[in-house]
Motif scaffolding. Structure first.
Motif, mmCIF file in Angstrom:
data_model
loop_
_atom_site.group_PDB
_atom_site.id
_atom_site.type_symbol
_atom_site.label_atom_id
_atom_site.label_comp_id
_atom_site.label_asym_id
_atom_site.label_seq_id
_atom_site.Cartn_x
_atom_site.Cartn_y
_atom_site.Cartn_z
ATOM 1 N N ARG A 135 0.837 -1.202 0.000
ATOM 2 C CA ARG A 135 0.000 0.000 0.000
ATOM 3 C C ARG A 135 0.869 1.249 0.000
ATOM 4 O O ARG A 135 1.920 1.285 0.610
ATOM 5 C CB ARG A 135 -0.899 0.033 1.235
ATOM 6 C CG ARG A 135 -1.868 -1.110 1.355
ATOM 7 C CD ARG A 135 -3.088 -0.981 0.480
ATOM 8 N NE ARG A 135 -3.729 0.287 0.569
ATOM 9 C CZ ARG A 135 -4.949 0.511 1.006
ATOM 10 N NH1 ARG A 135 -5.663 -0.486 1.438
ATOM 11 N NH2 ARG A 135 -5.458 1.708 1.002
ATOM 12 N N GLY A 136 0.410 2.273 -0.693
ATOM 13 C CA GLY A 136 1.070 3.567 -0.647
ATOM 14 C C GLY A 136 2.329 3.665 -1.483
ATOM 15 O O GLY A 136 3.108 4.595 -1.306
ATOM 16 N N GLN A 137 2.553 2.730 -2.384
ATOM 17 C CA GLN A 137 3.732 2.820 -3.241
ATOM 18 C C GLN A 137 3.495 3.878 -4.313
ATOM 19 O O GLN A 137 2.521 3.816 -5.048
ATOM 20 C CB GLN A 137 4.046 1.468 -3.896
ATOM 21 C CG GLN A 137 4.456 0.396 -2.928
ATOM 22 C CD GLN A 137 5.773 0.719 -2.248
ATOM 23 O OE1 GLN A 137 6.679 1.309 -2.824
ATOM 24 N NE2 GLN A 137 5.871 0.339 -0.986
ATOM 25 N N SER A 138 4.380 4.849 -4.400
ATOM 26 C CA SER A 138 4.186 5.940 -5.364
ATOM 27 C C SER A 138 4.856 5.666 -6.700
ATOM 28 O O SER A 138 4.446 6.191 -7.720
ATOM 29 C CB SER A 138 4.699 7.264 -4.786
ATOM 30 O OG SER A 138 6.066 7.139 -4.454
ATOM 31 N N SER A 139 5.879 4.833 -6.712
ATOM 32 C CA SER A 139 6.563 4.529 -7.962
ATOM 33 C C SER A 139 5.666 3.647 -8.826
ATOM 34 O O SER A 139 5.159 2.620 -8.373
ATOM 35 C CB SER A 139 7.881 3.807 -7.690
ATOM 36 O OG SER A 139 8.419 3.318 -8.897
ATOM 37 N N VAL A 140 5.498 4.031 -10.058
ATOM 38 C CA VAL A 140 4.644 3.278 -10.983
ATOM 39 C C VAL A 140 5.142 1.849 -11.135
ATOM 40 O O VAL A 140 4.361 0.912 -11.280
ATOM 41 C CB VAL A 140 4.585 3.996 -12.354
ATOM 42 C CG1 VAL A 140 3.880 3.155 -13.395
ATOM 43 C CG2 VAL A 140 3.921 5.347 -12.204
#
Length: 179
Positions: free
Chosen positions: A135-140
């Motif tokens: 959850r909350g991973q910003s990297s595509v």
């Protein structure tokens, strides 16, 4: 007095039914209860399996993405003892094909990258590969484990029973509740 007896009998029957249900599903739930303990240990990681670029199950990406991601269903393996599903994700871009060997722990909502492969080169292990929250991973490039968990690898916080169940769910497009 008569209605009191009926109410008491219903409560007694409900209690007996609940106890029977708990004794039936208790062992199944206990199987997964230890998977999120602080002293949990991962099993020995097998080497990355061979993968194919055809027959991939496509991972949903944002519109306009130039890289296509897919999981090779033949690389999916389950360790019920540790609660880990491992797989290979293939990234196909306009000029290269790369792959990552990864794992998901449904019980804790975490993923890990074990190794990566650039087109034509051998697999390279990640030296500092730790379990991270999906959850909350910003990297595509690391949002796909959450997609895989929601779309078929996990059933809530539990691994699906078989690889064929996972493949069926991933292909069906049905999302399950996940974290």
């Amino acid at each position: 007095m008569r209605s009191f007896g009926r109410i008491h009998a219903r409560r007694l029957l409900a209690g007996v039914a609940l106890a029977a249900l708990a004794s039936a599903i208790g062992p199944a739930l206990a199987q997964y209860a230890d998977l999120d303990r602080a002293d949990w240990k991962e099993d020995a990681v097998p080497p990355p399996p061979a993968y194919a670029t055809s027959g991939l199950i496509e991972i949903e990406r944002s519109r306009g993405a130039s890289v296509k991601l897919g999981v090779d269903p033949k690389t999916i393996s389950i360790s019920h003892d540790t609660g880990i599903v491992r797989y290979v994700v293939v990234a196909q871009g306009p000029s290269a094909v790369n792959a990552t060997y990864e794992g998901i722990r449904c019980a804790t909502g975490e993923f890990r990258v074990y190794a990566h492969q650039s087109q034509g080169n051998p697999w390279t292990s990640y030296e500092d590969s730790s379990w991270r929250s999906m959850r909350g991973q910003s990297s595509v490039m690391v949002q796909h484990p959450y997609w895989l968990a929601r779309n078929g690898m996990c059933n809530g916080t539990v691994l699906r029973s078989t690889v064929s169940d996972m493949v069926h769910e991933l292909k069906s497009g049905n999302q399950s509740l996940y974290y």
